[in-house]
Design a protein around this motif. Structure first.
Motif, PDB file in Angstrom:
ATOM      1  N   GLY A   1      -7.445   4.440  -7.200  1.00  0.00           N
ATOM      2  CA  GLY A   1      -6.428   4.892  -6.268  1.00  0.00           C
ATOM      3  C   GLY A   1      -5.120   4.142  -6.444  1.00  0.00           C
ATOM      4  O   GLY A   1      -4.034   4.731  -6.358  1.00  0.00           O
ATOM      5  N   GLN A   2      -5.196   2.829  -6.705  1.00  0.00           N
ATOM      6  CA  GLN A   2      -3.985   2.036  -6.895  1.00  0.00           C
ATOM      7  C   GLN A   2      -3.244   2.454  -8.163  1.00  0.00           C
ATOM      8  O   GLN A   2      -2.014   2.571  -8.169  1.00  0.00           O
ATOM      9  CB  GLN A   2      -4.353   0.546  -6.975  1.00  0.00           C
ATOM     10  CG  GLN A   2      -3.166  -0.392  -7.170  1.00  0.00           C
ATOM     11  CD  GLN A   2      -2.149  -0.290  -6.054  1.00  0.00           C
ATOM     12  OE1 GLN A   2      -2.500  -0.141  -4.887  1.00  0.00           O
ATOM     13  NE2 GLN A   2      -0.868  -0.354  -6.394  1.00  0.00           N
TER      14      GLN A   2
ATOM     15  N   ALA B   1      -4.196   6.807   4.173  1.00  0.00           N
ATOM     16  CA  ALA B   1      -5.036   7.987   4.390  1.00  0.00           C
ATOM     17  C   ALA B   1      -4.328   9.252   3.916  1.00  0.00           C
ATOM     18  O   ALA B   1      -4.955  10.156   3.348  1.00  0.00           O
ATOM     19  CB  ALA B   1      -5.388   8.109   5.877  1.00  0.00           C
ATOM     20  N   GLU B   2      -3.007   9.324   4.146  1.00  0.00           N
ATOM     21  CA  GLU B   2      -2.266  10.500   3.698  1.00  0.00           C
ATOM     22  C   GLU B   2      -2.256  10.588   2.174  1.00  0.00           C
ATOM     23  O   GLU B   2      -2.437  11.668   1.612  1.00  0.00           O
ATOM     24  CB  GLU B   2      -0.830  10.434   4.229  1.00  0.00           C
ATOM     25  CG  GLU B   2      -0.716  10.636   5.727  1.00  0.00           C
ATOM     26  CD  GLU B   2       0.724  10.558   6.190  1.00  0.00           C
ATOM     27  OE1 GLU B   2       1.629  10.466   5.325  1.00  0.00           O
ATOM     28  OE2 GLU B   2       0.966  10.586   7.408  1.00  0.00           O
TER      29      GLU B   2
ATOM     30  N   GLU C   1      -7.636  12.473  -3.868  1.00  0.00           N
ATOM     31  CA  GLU C   1      -8.874  13.257  -3.911  1.00  0.00           C
ATOM     32  C   GLU C   1      -8.636  14.644  -4.488  1.00  0.00           C
ATOM     33  O   GLU C   1      -9.521  15.221  -5.120  1.00  0.00           O
ATOM     34  CB  GLU C   1      -9.478  13.362  -2.505  1.00  0.00           C
ATOM     35  CG  GLU C   1     -10.027  12.049  -1.966  1.00  0.00           C
ATOM     36  CD  GLU C   1     -11.128  11.466  -2.843  1.00  0.00           C
ATOM     37  OE1 GLU C   1     -11.894  12.246  -3.438  1.00  0.00           O
ATOM     38  OE2 GLU C   1     -11.210  10.227  -2.946  1.00  0.00           O
ATOM     39  N   ALA C   2      -7.440  15.181  -4.273  1.00  0.00           N
ATOM     40  CA  ALA C   2      -7.110  16.482  -4.884  1.00  0.00           C
ATOM     41  C   ALA C   2      -7.096  16.355  -6.404  1.00  0.00           C
ATOM     42  O   ALA C   2      -7.577  17.238  -7.125  1.00  0.00           O
ATOM     43  CB  ALA C   2      -5.762  16.973  -4.368  1.00  0.00           C
TER      44      ALA C   2
END
Length: 519
Positions: free
Chosen positions: A188-189, A336-337, A343-344
């Protein structure tokens, strides 16, 4: 001669002990690699070490034979130089032979083998990472961190190739496993940094776009007046006015005007209305914004509005590997946004890769889209069991040879006054070698550990040696032999790993053989 033979035996014993230390240490490290989540390059690096040690093992056997011949030769032949060259040639030949053997094994597999191997390696990864469980195996969450579990993981792709229910077992885990692979390759980072870089490029484009003026009637009037006045001033240098330009100079004047104002080629130098229309055309074009993709963006938008335009969104989706319809914001107020965007991306990657894993065998034919990936998967399925088998075979063989050398030394010491062993003593020493090798192999063939006793391993082993229609006697014998070697490797690696790892860490000072596991 007796003294020389004793020295030679001691030398060979010490040399064999040194080899065994490196072979056993390598065996432990090899099991860590092939029984874990290491990449193909890690396996390739250890392959080189393995082939080198196999070459050394063969060279040691030749060395023993040639030294013995030299000892009993009145002319001391072959020379030490020839012995050294011969050992080097044998080591190199074995190194190349094993590589060719593995390459041929991989190259002769068919498209269906590559397809199944491609999916099997995926399932193996899921087992390593704890993302999947196999019914009928040992119920222990720490199994794959233990020697027998690592040995099973190394052998699993090879065994699973004959399992007809593989696709059924993988149906519920493919997406999860692929998703975790995507997440491990792009955290994610890391993805957030990619997002910032893409937004930075977009902001640079917006800054260029923001310098475009907005259209207004007053500005247009000033632009038209300035252009007409500049035109009149240029004529005044020749003492002309728009109405007094000589006919023979019309073409030259029009050509010069067209360099700045898009009037027609047949424009009359006195036609102020057409001149002003051309200026307006130029002005409207310069203030009408920019085109991104097929999206014409009007001037005057803020950065947030610019980012929200369809053309810019399409560029961002392409840069960030997002699915159609995903919206990219110019900024995110919370983790979270942004996670929804991440995730998309993961979801799109999973769908794209899943299509490859669900492909039929035709896609794995030579030259087809997935041939290269399938070939790498076939190598990943074949190399680990072959490498472990050669390593274990070398260790057992040279352990047997070590005891043979020790038995020869003891028998020679117990026969004072004899320069060489009697034929009976020689056969006794050879019997020790054969008995140890056959005994160790037989024991490993007969005993079990908790993995080889499990219903799943038993079923997979039975399927691997099950006779098929059209099998010849040689084919059935080969399947039986391969099944036996698989069992011996599964048991032997499990029991020998603690000793091998202790040798690698303590005697060899934590020698890593070119591989450092990722924490």
């Amino acid at each position: 001669m007796r003294t020389q033979q004793l020295k030679q035996l001691v030398f060979l014993i010490l040399l064999t002990l040194v080899y065994l230390c490196f072979e056993l240490g390598f065996n432990a490290r090899l099991l860590d690699v092939v029984g874990g989540n290491a990449g193909p390059h890690d396996v390739e690096r250890l392959e080189v070490f393995g082939r080198t040690l196999s070459g050394v093992a063969a060279a040691l056997v030749l060395l023993q034979v040639l030294l013995r011949r030299r000892l009993h030769s009145p002319s001391k032949r072959p020379s030490l130089l020839r012995i050294a060259v011969g050992c080097l040639l044998v080591a190199g030949a074995v190194f190349v032979t094993i590589k060719v053997f593995v390459d041929v094994l991989v190259a002769t597999r068919d498209a269906e083998f590559r397809r199944v191997a491609y999916n099997t390696i995926l399932l193996q990864r899921s087992l390593v990472n704890g993302q999947a469980e196999l019914d009928g195996l040992v119920d222990d969450k720490l199994l794959f961190a233990q020697p027998e579990g690592k040995a099973f993981l190394a052998l699993f792709p090879f065994l699973a190739l004959s399992n007809q229910r593989l696709d059924e077992r993988m149906k519920g885990t493919k997406d999860q496993v692929i998703g975790n692979i995507v997440r491990s390759s792009k955290t994610g980072q890391q993805y957030y940094e990619d997002y910032l870089e893409a937004i930075k490029r977009t902001h640079t484009s917006w800054q260029k776009y923001a310098r475009i003026p907005s259209a207004s009637n007053d500005d247009l009037q000033r632009e038209q007046d300035k252009a007409w006045n500049d035109y009149v001033d240029s004529l005044r240098k020749h003492n002309w006015t728009p109405y007094t330009v000589p006919g023979y100079r019309h073409a030259a004047v029009v050509k010069k005007v067209r360099q700045k104002v898009p009037v027609s080629a047949r424009w009359d130098p006195s036609d102020e209305v057409a001149f002003r229309d051309a200026v307006e055309q130029r002005y409207r074009k310069s203030t009408s914004g920019i085109t991104v993709g097929r999206d014409r963006i009007p001037p005057g938008l803020s950065f947030a509005q610019f980012v929200a335009r369809p053309g810019v969104q399409a560029q961002l989706r392409e840069a960030l590997a997002l699915p159609p319809g995903a919206a990219v914001a110019h900024d995110y107020g919370s983790a979270a946004e942004f996670k929804r965007l991440y995730e998309a991306m993961v979801g799109k990657a999973v769908r794209d890769r899943r299509a490859s894993y669900d492909s039929d065998a035709a896609q794995f034919e030579y030259g087809a889209r997935l041939f290269k990936d399938g070939n790498e998967a076939a190598r990943a399925a074949i190399v680990p069991p072959v490498a472990l088998a050669f390593s274990l075979l070398g260790a057992i063989g040279h352990f047997s040879k070590l005891l043979y050398l020790i038995a020869t030394l003891v028998l020679l010491l117990r026969a004072p006054g004899q320069d060489t062993l009697s034929r009976r003593a020689g056969w006794t020493a050879m019997t020790v070698l054969m008995a140890v090798f056959i005994g160790v192999w037989s024991v490993l063939s007969l005993v079990d550990n908790r993995v080889t006793r499990s219903p799943l391993f038993t079923q997979m082993l039975e399927q691997s040696r099950a006779a098929e229609e059209g099998d010849t006697g040689w084919t059935r014998a080969r399947k039986t032999l391969v099944a036996n070697v698989t069992h011996v490797v599964a048991v032997g690696q499990g029991y020998s790993y603690p000793l091998n790892e202790a040798i690698r860490v303590n005697l060899l000072q934590d020698l890593n053989y070119g591989y450092e596991p990722t924490p």
